[in-house]
Design an enzyme around this catalytic site. Sequence first.
Site, short mmCIF file in Angstrom:
data_model
loop_
_atom_site.label_atom_id
_atom_site.label_comp_id
_atom_site.label_asym_id
_atom_site.label_seq_id
_atom_site.Cartn_x
_atom_site.Cartn_y
_atom_site.Cartn_z
N TYR A 81 51.27 44.29 39.89
CA TYR A 81 50.69 44.36 41.24
C TYR A 81 51.79 44.32 42.30
CZ TYR A 81 47.53 43.29 45.11
OH TYR A 81 46.81 43.32 46.29
N GLU A 109 38.00 47.67 43.46
CA GLU A 109 38.36 48.13 44.80
C GLU A 109 38.42 49.66 44.88
OE1 GLU A 109 42.06 47.42 47.89
OE2 GLU A 109 41.19 45.71 46.85
N ASP A 122 41.18 44.12 44.35
CA ASP A 122 42.58 43.73 44.18
C ASP A 122 42.77 42.24 44.45
OD1 ASP A 122 43.05 46.33 43.61
OD2 ASP A 122 44.32 46.74 45.36
#
Length: 843
Positions: free
Chosen positions: A326, A9, A105
């Site tokens: 994350y 990403e 992601d």
Amino acid sequence: MTKKLIIAEKPSVAADIAKALGGFTKHDDYFESDDYVLSSAIGHLLELACPEEFEVKRGKWSFAHLPVIPPHFALKPIEKTESRLKLLTKLIKRKDVEGLINGCDAGREGELIFNYIAQSTATKKPVQRLWLQSMTPQAIRDGFAHLRAGHEMQGLADAAVCRSESDWLVGINGTRAMTAFNSKTGGFHLTTVGRVQTPTLAIVVERERKIRDFKARSYWEVEANFAARAGEYAGKWFDENFKKDDDEHARADRLWEEKRAEAIRAATSGKPGVVTEEAKPETRLSPLLFDLTSLQREANSRFGFSAKTTLGLAQALYEKHKVLTYPRTDSRCLPEDYLATVKQTMTMLTGEGAGKGSDEVLLARYAPFAHQIIARNWVMPNKRIFNNAKVSDHFAIIPTTQAPKNLNEAEQKLYDFVVKRFLSVFFPAAEYLVTTRITRVEGHPFKTEGKVLVNPGWLAVHGKEGQSGDEGNLVAVDKDEKVKTDAVTVKANETKPPPRYSEATLLSAMEGAGKMVDDEELKAAMAGRGLGTPATRAQIIENLIGEQYMLREGRELIPTAKAFSLMTLLTGLGVNELTQPELTGDWEWKLGRIEKGDFTREEFMREIAEMTRHMVERAKSYEADTIPGDFGVLEAPCPKCGGQIRETYKKFQCGACDYALWKIVAGRQYEPAEIEALLTEGQVGPLTGFRNKMGRSFAAAIKLNADHLPEFDFGQDKADDADAEPVDFSAQTALGKCPKCASGVFDHGTTYVCEKSVGPGKSCDFRSGKIILQQPIEPAQMQKLLAEGKTELLKEFVSNRTRRKFSAYLVLDKGKVGFEFEKKAPAAKKTAAKKKAEPEAAE
């Protein structure tokens, strides 16, 4: 030799992947090895666009071109990153690239970014999905060892496209319809609406309405000091038979009649008391691990970070520093197979093997607790922490095995916040001894509570083990001992309106939007749903501020007149879909069902298209002066023709001629009573809440000019000119004597002035604003100030510097008006601080 193209990403993630897998050679904007070509997007590279045959340029937005529901959507490159899209297109079309790996992601938006890139190139090459929730080298290698087949992600891909297309349909049609409606009377009045942002705004507006409509009620509390042989303690009277009802302000210790409070005081003063008490152990578990919303909420409360700031810091700690997992997650648990990784993280937090350049000072804070957890084997299966059923695509935010280094101050604060939450969840519960003492005096019960921390447990991680001392303990009372009632006081108070939303509380409201409905069945059906997602809520708040629907003052979020106007419009049109949080919460839930394959993309988009048509048709069927609402007729006649003036959606309009007054001026909406006063008296105010072009609040009186139109009056009129006519105060009664020259002080426009400070030959300069730092100063308070040198405690001052509210007395100091602040609690060892007069107090 064939290869696979990995698309991450962001460039930094691509560099991490190259480093973790090894064997890559770097080219300009991509890497290449024997097995892979590796590059990245730069976030979103493409956005939805209406096909050209359906598009209407902004200047021609009108109902004639609405609704816009194209049979298909086009994609257009985002201009500033178009060169990166061209690079990826070239790499995808390379003949030696046999397949693609989606390394964006892990989540809905990452899926959308990759799929739009693939769609724009019309590639048919097979796709695999790399699913990373941690950016450590080992996590990346593990991710490549467990690549998912592209078709496994179809539900997530469908939900991502539905989210994108539904936001476009509702946002574009809603914004164009409401803008077209508001622009009918001339000009271009951009009025944005959104599938998620508008119900969020509705929550804030509804809270502000409650604050504005709130009527304070007086209540009284009775407190007593008791003397026992071992010392003194305090107690508060309470109603033992109290039961909670519909009155949200009712409490067991509140009395609504002063006479009853005084009767209790009279009956108990100086009388002996009989004591009974009960001591019970109490435990308190640590809070759960953070998800993004809870992290944003608590960082806002603790540090004042905006939701956007917290997300940015957490993203940097994940992506740049690799020290957090994350962050865009809605889970507060970990996978059940994560015990080994947690143990490795604990070892890192001891500082052992942390590596060169690690932040030793930071790790030293955690080492004692990490050692304790390891030594006592507290990392073990526990459904409160490790629970697959409560982990969706992502798990809770925790530190990784990567040691922190080179964190800036803000990053360090957030990292420390997460690590302490992580450590504390493995510690045992905090243990208290809670003592409830009832002292009965002449049959009247007084309650005293003491809470002693016996074992700090997880609180030790946060430095709160010191609370195990005498704080909260009660002096001992012997069995059958009678205590003396030394003093009984009656304290008068008032109920308070609900507080304005901060980002912390608004995030909670967005997260729990499903809980805000009254219907119990619907409430149960909507459990766990909310407005937006953890990843989007911060941007929604920022968008509302950017569109001037809300202002951020200190930590408060304040809806503007534009926000109230939008809610009036949508409610009048009957477009409830955009104002009721439960409906949008329900849509978000359906997107979740699409991800799981329980609901189809076609069904979802059919519902959205129908809602869009309904919204546009409602807007087409009304004019600005026919919008239904809680509008009335003014008693004051039209100053131009004597006709009747009615309130409408946008104006106060005469029904017999063209005379009209706009409802919103300088970002503030006039109330009917204010316009009534203006038309009757020729002036009103000063009023607070106006905003200049820089967004700063100001106060002003409003006067009608010779054409009967309103103008701002800031009090600097001709009476201040040296050659002006003398000001006649003979019709007024002086509020008191001027502290400088002993002449009379009178009400004059926006100020209180000494009679010798206006007009020709003025010889005094005393004047004080009727509004000081957004706090109205009533005539009674000015009388008190002039007579006694001090007002009552005023609680609505707002600092120009910090934008925070504060309470203070106004005092006279050498003929000037200044502040005196409340005395602090004795423990703070501070006395009342009196400031000299400040310019902002006198203006």
